[in-house]
Design a protein around this motif. Structure first.
Motif, PDB file in Angstrom:
ATOM      1  N   PRO A   1      40.186 -18.408  -2.345  1.00  9.70           N
ATOM      2  CA  PRO A   1      40.714 -18.159  -0.992  1.00  9.70           C
ATOM      3  C   PRO A   1      42.218 -17.874  -0.972  1.00  9.70           C
ATOM      4  O   PRO A   1      42.698 -17.133  -0.121  1.00  9.70           O
ATOM      5  N   ASN A   2      42.959 -18.465  -1.912  1.00 10.17           N
ATOM      6  CA  ASN A   2      44.406 -18.256  -1.951  1.00 10.17           C
ATOM      7  C   ASN A   2      44.781 -16.917  -2.587  1.00 10.17           C
ATOM      8  O   ASN A   2      45.847 -16.384  -2.319  1.00 10.17           O
ATOM      9  N   VAL A   3      43.914 -16.404  -3.439  1.00  7.12           N
ATOM     10  CA  VAL A   3      44.234 -15.168  -4.168  1.00  7.12           C
ATOM     11  C   VAL A   3      43.593 -13.954  -3.497  1.00  7.12           C
ATOM     12  O   VAL A   3      44.276 -12.962  -3.206  1.00  7.12           O
ATOM     13  N   ALA A   4      42.294 -14.033  -3.243  1.00  6.18           N
ATOM     14  CA  ALA A   4      41.581 -12.885  -2.678  1.00  6.18           C
ATOM     15  C   ALA A   4      41.393 -12.993  -1.166  1.00  6.18           C
ATOM     16  O   ALA A   4      40.961 -12.040  -0.526  1.00  6.18           O
ATOM     17  N   GLY A   5      41.709 -14.154  -0.613  1.00  2.00           N
ATOM     18  CA  GLY A   5      41.565 -14.342   0.837  1.00  2.00           C
ATOM     19  C   GLY A   5      40.253 -15.018   1.204  1.00  2.00           C
ATOM     20  O   GLY A   5      39.272 -14.925   0.463  1.00  2.00           O
ATOM     21  N   PRO A   6      40.224 -15.684   2.378  1.00  3.89           N
ATOM     22  CA  PRO A   6      39.018 -16.412   2.797  1.00  3.89           C
ATOM     23  C   PRO A   6      37.815 -15.506   3.026  1.00  3.89           C
ATOM     24  O   PRO A   6      36.682 -15.885   2.724  1.00  3.89           O
ATOM     25  N   ASP A   7      38.037 -14.289   3.543  1.00  2.00           N
ATOM     26  CA  ASP A   7      36.898 -13.413   3.833  1.00  2.00           C
ATOM     27  C   ASP A   7      36.189 -12.982   2.555  1.00  2.00           C
ATOM     28  O   ASP A   7      34.957 -12.954   2.491  1.00  2.00           O
ATOM     29  N   ARG A   8      36.970 -12.623   1.549  1.00  2.00           N
ATOM     30  CA  ARG A   8      36.370 -12.247   0.262  1.00  2.00           C
ATOM     31  C   ARG A   8      35.632 -13.461  -0.336  1.00  2.00           C
ATOM     32  O   ARG A   8      34.546 -13.299  -0.911  1.00  2.00           O
ATOM     33  N   THR A   9      36.217 -14.636  -0.169  1.00  2.00           N
ATOM     34  CA  THR A   9      35.570 -15.852  -0.671  1.00  2.00           C
ATOM     35  C   THR A   9      34.221 -16.065   0.000  1.00  2.00           C
ATOM     36  O   THR A   9      33.226 -16.400  -0.652  1.00  2.00           O
ATOM     37  N   ARG A  10      34.176 -15.851   1.318  1.00  2.00           N
ATOM     38  CA  ARG A  10      32.915 -16.031   2.059  1.00  2.00           C
ATOM     39  C   ARG A  10      31.855 -15.041   1.572  1.00  2.00           C
ATOM     40  O   ARG A  10      30.669 -15.383   1.487  1.00  2.00           O
ATOM     41  N   LEU A  11      32.296 -13.810   1.258  1.00  2.00           N
ATOM     42  CA  LEU A  11      31.347 -12.815   0.737  1.00  2.00           C
ATOM     43  C   LEU A  11      30.816 -13.249  -0.637  1.00  2.00           C
ATOM     44  O   LEU A  11      29.609 -13.155  -0.909  1.00  2.00           O
ATOM     45  N   GLU A  12      31.721 -13.745  -1.483  1.00  2.00           N
ATOM     46  CA  GLU A  12      31.302 -14.201  -2.822  1.00  2.00           C
ATOM     47  C   GLU A  12      30.337 -15.386  -2.717  1.00  2.00           C
ATOM     48  O   GLU A  12      29.378 -15.489  -3.477  1.00  2.00           O
TER      49      GLU A  12
ATOM     50  N   ALA B   1      26.112 -18.749   7.607  1.00  2.00           N
ATOM     51  CA  ALA B   1      26.914 -19.318   8.706  1.00  2.00           C
ATOM     52  C   ALA B   1      28.388 -19.363   8.323  1.00  2.00           C
ATOM     53  O   ALA B   1      29.273 -19.086   9.147  1.00  2.00           O
ATOM     54  N   THR B   2      28.652 -19.685   7.043  1.00  2.00           N
ATOM     55  CA  THR B   2      30.046 -19.692   6.568  1.00  2.00           C
ATOM     56  C   THR B   2      30.622 -18.275   6.581  1.00  2.00           C
ATOM     57  O   THR B   2      31.794 -18.069   6.894  1.00  2.00           O
ATOM     58  N   TYR B   3      29.779 -17.303   6.249  1.00  2.00           N
ATOM     59  CA  TYR B   3      30.219 -15.896   6.218  1.00  2.00           C
ATOM     60  C   TYR B   3      30.547 -15.381   7.624  1.00  2.00           C
ATOM     61  O   TYR B   3      31.514 -14.647   7.818  1.00  2.00           O
ATOM     62  N   ARG B   4      29.747 -15.826   8.593  1.00  2.00           N
ATOM     63  CA  ARG B   4      29.923 -15.308   9.962  1.00  2.00           C
ATOM     64  C   ARG B   4      31.061 -16.000  10.709  1.00  2.00           C
ATOM     65  O   ARG B   4      31.781 -15.362  11.467  1.00  2.00           O
ATOM     66  N   ASN B   5      31.196 -17.311  10.520  1.00  2.00           N
ATOM     67  CA  ASN B   5      32.219 -18.063  11.267  1.00  2.00           C
ATOM     68  C   ASN B   5      33.525 -18.063  10.482  1.00  2.00           C
ATOM     69  O   ASN B   5      33.661 -18.786   9.498  1.00  2.00           O
ATOM     70  N   ARG B   6      34.485 -17.264  10.931  1.00  2.00           N
ATOM     71  CA  ARG B   6      35.694 -17.061  10.130  1.00  2.00           C
ATOM     72  C   ARG B   6      36.959 -17.626  10.758  1.00  2.00           C
ATOM     73  O   ARG B   6      38.028 -17.582  10.160  1.00  2.00           O
ATOM     74  N   GLU B   7      36.864 -18.104  11.990  1.00  2.00           N
ATOM     75  CA  GLU B   7      38.073 -18.552  12.683  1.00  2.00           C
ATOM     76  C   GLU B   7      37.913 -19.978  13.212  1.00  2.00           C
ATOM     77  O   GLU B   7      36.812 -20.369  13.621  1.00  2.00           O
ATOM     78  N   GLY B   8      39.022 -20.717  13.205  1.00  2.00           N
ATOM     79  CA  GLY B   8      39.100 -22.000  13.897  1.00  2.00           C
ATOM     80  C   GLY B   8      38.169 -23.078  13.376  1.00  2.00           C
ATOM     81  O   GLY B   8      37.794 -23.097  12.198  1.00  2.00           O
ATOM     82  N   ASP B   9      37.793 -23.967  14.313  1.00  2.00           N
ATOM     83  CA  ASP B   9      36.975 -25.121  13.949  1.00  2.00           C
ATOM     84  C   ASP B   9      35.586 -24.717  13.466  1.00  2.00           C
ATOM     85  O   ASP B   9      34.998 -25.380  12.609  1.00  2.00           O
TER      86      ASP B   9
END
Lengths: 312, 70
Positions: A214-225, A267-275
């Motif tokens: 998440p720190n290198v490729a970003g949270p969105d890429r992490t969720r895809l992986e 669910a982790t892939y879809r929910n990307r913001e906030g709580d």
């Protein structure tokens, strides 16, 4: 340091430890150790011939101590970054209860004793595999990969995946396909499990300078992986049944758990913001532990029932 | 607390002050933790010996108790 200590000639004060046995026990990473014992037990019971109970118990104890030694050596090497992360700053070294040298000596002695013991009570193939596991975790993962690449846990996951192979080798004296299947399940399970944690603790990892995905490729890429690895894990989890090592009951449990894992990953892939994002990642992290526990527990229970039936 | 005696020699009035010839004197906390560590090491060694005894018997098998025929 107390006033009541001797000062030696060059002005230094000898350090006298105030560490309690519980501090040394904490060095062993007991929770990780319990997971290692559980997965190694699965390897032991998957062996084709029923293991002697005393030999099996002693082997599992040696594997557990070997895992604990890896934890102690990991804490010795990582005391600098442990002090920076909220999750780890209360560990014995960063909190000042133990010196680094004490952890190093403790880890090395336990590593040597566990390998030697496993070689004597079981066989030297298992001992060699345990030595390789400790080496891989401490040198390859902790000293090299963890601070060098965001693929740290993808490759380093092999260390956590080896205990069933060690357990199988201890019980049977050989490497079996069934133990390699268990290795593959844990190996593919590790990245989504740790990336879910990394999504929750990315600030911690950033502060410590660890290049988690998440720190290198970003949270969105992490969720895809995470989603990709979950899609791989679901069918791999069913392999013990498909290859004939487990019953249809295991096939059903692994299929249902694999589908649930993918739903949590989605669910982790879809929910990307906030709580909502945090909640989804936390649920995936917790379920990932339950997933591995459910699969391996099913294997252990049905295998013990089978062994009990054939030995009368 | 120290004071100057009749001459020019400084005297330490603390009766329990550590003397160099006593060597290292442990505090209560240090002594307590050392004792706890010693007990833990003793138990670990005893368990280790018991484990190897049990493994030896298991490897030798049930026939270990049988005397050889005359």
């Amino acid at each position: 340091m107390s006033d009541a200590t001797l000062r030696i000639d060059d002005g230094r004060t000898p350090r006298i430890s105030i560490a309690a046995p519980s501090d040394y026990f904490a060095l062993l990473k007991p929770r990780v150790m319990s997971l290692v014992v559980f997965t190694a037990l699965t390897g032991v019971v998957m062996a084709p011939t029923p293991p002697n109970l005393v030999i099996a118990f002693a082997s599992l104890l040696a594997i557990a101590v070997g895992a604990g030694a890896s934890g102690a050596l990991n804490m010795w090497f990582e005391s600098d970054i442990d002090a920076l992360m909220t999750r780890t700053r209360k560990r014995p070294i960063p909190s000042g209860r133990l010196a680094r040298e004490e952890a190093l000596a403790f880890g090395l002695v336990l590593a040597g004793m566990s390998i030697f013991t496993l070689g004597l009570v079981a066989n030297w193939l298992a001992a060699g595999l345990l030595a390789f596991t400790i080496f891989f975790y401490v040198v390859i993962y902790t000293m090299w990969l963890k601070r060098a690449t965001p693929l740290n846990i993808v490759i380093g996951g092999a260390a956590g995946a080896l205990p069933p192979v060690v357990g199988f080798a201890a019980a049977s004296g050989e490497l079996g396909l069934s133990s390699l299947v268990l290795f593959t399940i844990i190996f593919v399970w590790t990245p989504p499990h740790f990336w879910a944690l990394a999504l929750l603790k990315s600030d911690d990892y950033a502060r410590a300078g660890i290049p988690m995905l998440p720190n290198v490729a970003g949270p969105d890429r992490t969720r895809l992986e995470i989603l990709i690895y979950s899609a791989l894990l679901a069918p791999i989890g069913v392999l013990p049944y498909l290859l004939g090592y487990a019953s249809p009951a295991y096939g059903l449990v692994s299929t249902l758990c694999g589908v649930a894992f993918m739903l949590f990953a989605f669910a982790t892939y879809r929910n990307r913001e906030g709580d909502a994002a945090k909640t989804a990642a936390r649920r995936l992290f917790i379920f990932s532990i339950a997933y591995l526990f459910a699969l391996f527990l099913t294997l252990v229970v049905e295998r013990i029932l089978h062994l009990t039936a054939i030995t009368g | 607390m120290a004071y100057w005696s009749g001459g020019l020699k400084m005297v330490d009035e603390q009766p329990n002050a550590p003397r160099e010839e006593d060597g290292v004197v442990l505090t209560k906390e240090q002594a307590r933790s050392r004792r706890a560590r010693n007990i833990a090491i003793g138990l670990a060694v005893a368990l280790f010996a018991a484990l190897f005894y049990a493994v030896t018997i298991a490897k030798l098998g049930g026939a270990v108790a049988q005397l050889p025929p005359n």
